[in-house]
Design a protein around this motif. Structure first.
Motif, PDB file in Angstrom:
ATOM      1  N   GLU A 126       0.810  -1.269  -0.094  1.00  0.00           N
ATOM      2  CA  GLU A 126       0.136   0.068   0.207  1.00  0.00           C
ATOM      3  C   GLU A 126       0.875   1.222   0.006  1.00  0.00           C
ATOM      4  O   GLU A 126       0.528   2.249  -0.298  1.00  0.00           O
ATOM      5  CB  GLU A 126      -0.921  -0.047   1.333  1.00  0.00           C
TER       6      GLU A 126
ATOM      7  N   ASN B 296       1.851   2.247  -3.725  1.00  0.00           N
ATOM      8  CA  ASN B 296       0.660   1.851  -4.832  1.00  0.00           C
ATOM      9  C   ASN B 296       1.024   2.776  -6.018  1.00  0.00           C
ATOM     10  O   ASN B 296       1.137   3.982  -5.987  1.00  0.00           O
ATOM     11  CB  ASN B 296      -0.660   2.482  -4.098  1.00  0.00           C
TER      12      ASN B 296
ATOM     13  N   GLN C 146     -10.060   7.316  -3.923  1.00  0.00           N
ATOM     14  CA  GLN C 146      -9.946   5.984  -3.450  1.00  0.00           C
ATOM     15  C   GLN C 146     -11.096   5.240  -2.829  1.00  0.00           C
ATOM     16  O   GLN C 146     -11.111   4.024  -2.782  1.00  0.00           O
ATOM     17  CB  GLN C 146      -8.701   5.961  -2.672  1.00  0.00           C
ATOM     18  N   ARG C 147     -12.107   6.068  -2.385  1.00  0.00           N
ATOM     19  CA  ARG C 147     -13.072   5.480  -1.713  1.00  0.00           C
ATOM     20  C   ARG C 147     -14.527   5.533  -2.327  1.00  0.00           C
ATOM     21  O   ARG C 147     -15.009   6.623  -3.046  1.00  0.00           O
ATOM     22  CB  ARG C 147     -13.195   6.126  -0.021  1.00  0.00           C
TER      23      ARG C 147
ATOM     24  N   GLU D  27     -12.223   1.108   0.502  1.00  0.00           N
ATOM     25  CA  GLU D  27     -11.244   1.926   0.187  1.00  0.00           C
ATOM     26  C   GLU D  27     -10.254   1.170  -0.925  1.00  0.00           C
ATOM     27  O   GLU D  27      -9.643   0.042  -0.439  1.00  0.00           O
ATOM     28  CB  GLU D  27     -10.667   2.661   0.953  1.00  0.00           C
TER      29      GLU D  27
ATOM     30  N   THR E  45      -6.522   0.526  -1.585  1.00  0.00           N
ATOM     31  CA  THR E  45      -5.573   1.079  -0.979  1.00  0.00           C
ATOM     32  C   THR E  45      -4.247   0.721  -1.928  1.00  0.00           C
ATOM     33  O   THR E  45      -3.053   1.245  -1.739  1.00  0.00           O
ATOM     34  CB  THR E  45      -5.273   0.661   0.260  1.00  0.00           C
TER      35      THR E  45
ATOM     36  N   ARG F 241      -9.587  -1.896   1.797  1.00  0.00           N
ATOM     37  CA  ARG F 241     -10.041  -1.793   3.307  1.00  0.00           C
ATOM     38  C   ARG F 241     -11.563  -1.446   3.251  1.00  0.00           C
ATOM     39  O   ARG F 241     -11.816  -0.666   2.709  1.00  0.00           O
ATOM     40  CB  ARG F 241      -9.109  -0.954   3.852  1.00  0.00           C
TER      41      ARG F 241
END
Length: 197
Positions: free
Chosen positions: A36, A39, A118-119, A173, A175, A185
């Protein structure tokens, strides 16, 4: 990539997490955290070519998923997640292996709402549980297409039910994302490691 091989080795012998010991889980968390930190896709929701498609679950800490393995006379088969950003949809499909002709399927469909690069917020809206044979299940892609074109399966095929999205929601999310590996996650502290099919 350094760290990727270690993570894949760490998850290889734990049957998606079902057979993981506390030391296995610690090693997997550490390997995931290392990746992570490197990334290659810092804005995964902008990388639809990488994120879209069918993913096979290699490892999770999610008890909800792993508890499917506790069904009597059955064992948890492969688990897949299919992402379609253009439709803001996500599908989770778990194959359940049982005695001949009694192998089953648990599928859920959810809507996605991006809240950052990301989420996404995830709201589960539909569930399907039944025997693979009765549902005409052949592959993940084929069954998702069938779910999209069949508003409701008959009771002879399985249980097809609506899920209250206000009660069954959370966030996910991304990651880590490369061409064939994704780490995610979830809102309950869950870790997910998936490989592109």
């Amino acid at each position: 990539m350094l760290g990727k091989a270690e993570l894949l080795d760490a998850v290889a012998g734990v049957n998606r997490g079902i057979n993981s010991s506390p030391s296995d889980r610690a090693a997997i968390q550490a390997a995931a955290a290392t990746l992570e930190g490197r990334n290659p896709t810092p804005e995964p929701l902008q990388a639809s070519d990488r994120l879209n498609g069918d993913w096979r679950l290699l490892y999770t800490t999610s008890r909800e998923l792993l508890n499917i393995d506790r069904v009597p006379l059955a064992s948890l088969g492969p688990i897949y997640q299919s992402i379609c950003l253009a439709e803001n949809r996500i599908y989770n499909i778990a194959e359940v292996n049982g005695p001949p002709l009694l192998s089953g399927l648990v599928a859920v469909a959810a809507t996605l709402e991006p809240v950052s690069t990301q989420r996404v917020n995830v709201r589960f809206v539909r569930g399907v549980v039944g025997l693979r044979r009765a549902l005409g299940y052949q592959s993940v892609a084929q069954f998702i297409e069938k779910m999209q074109t069949t508003p409701k399966f008959s009771l002879l095929q399985g249980l097809d039910f609506s899920i209250n999205p206000e009660r069954q929601s959370g966030w996910l999310e991304v990651t880590y994302l490369d061409d064939d590996l994704r780490i995610g996650r979830g809102n309950q502290g869950s870790l997910f490691v998936l490989q592109k099919v």
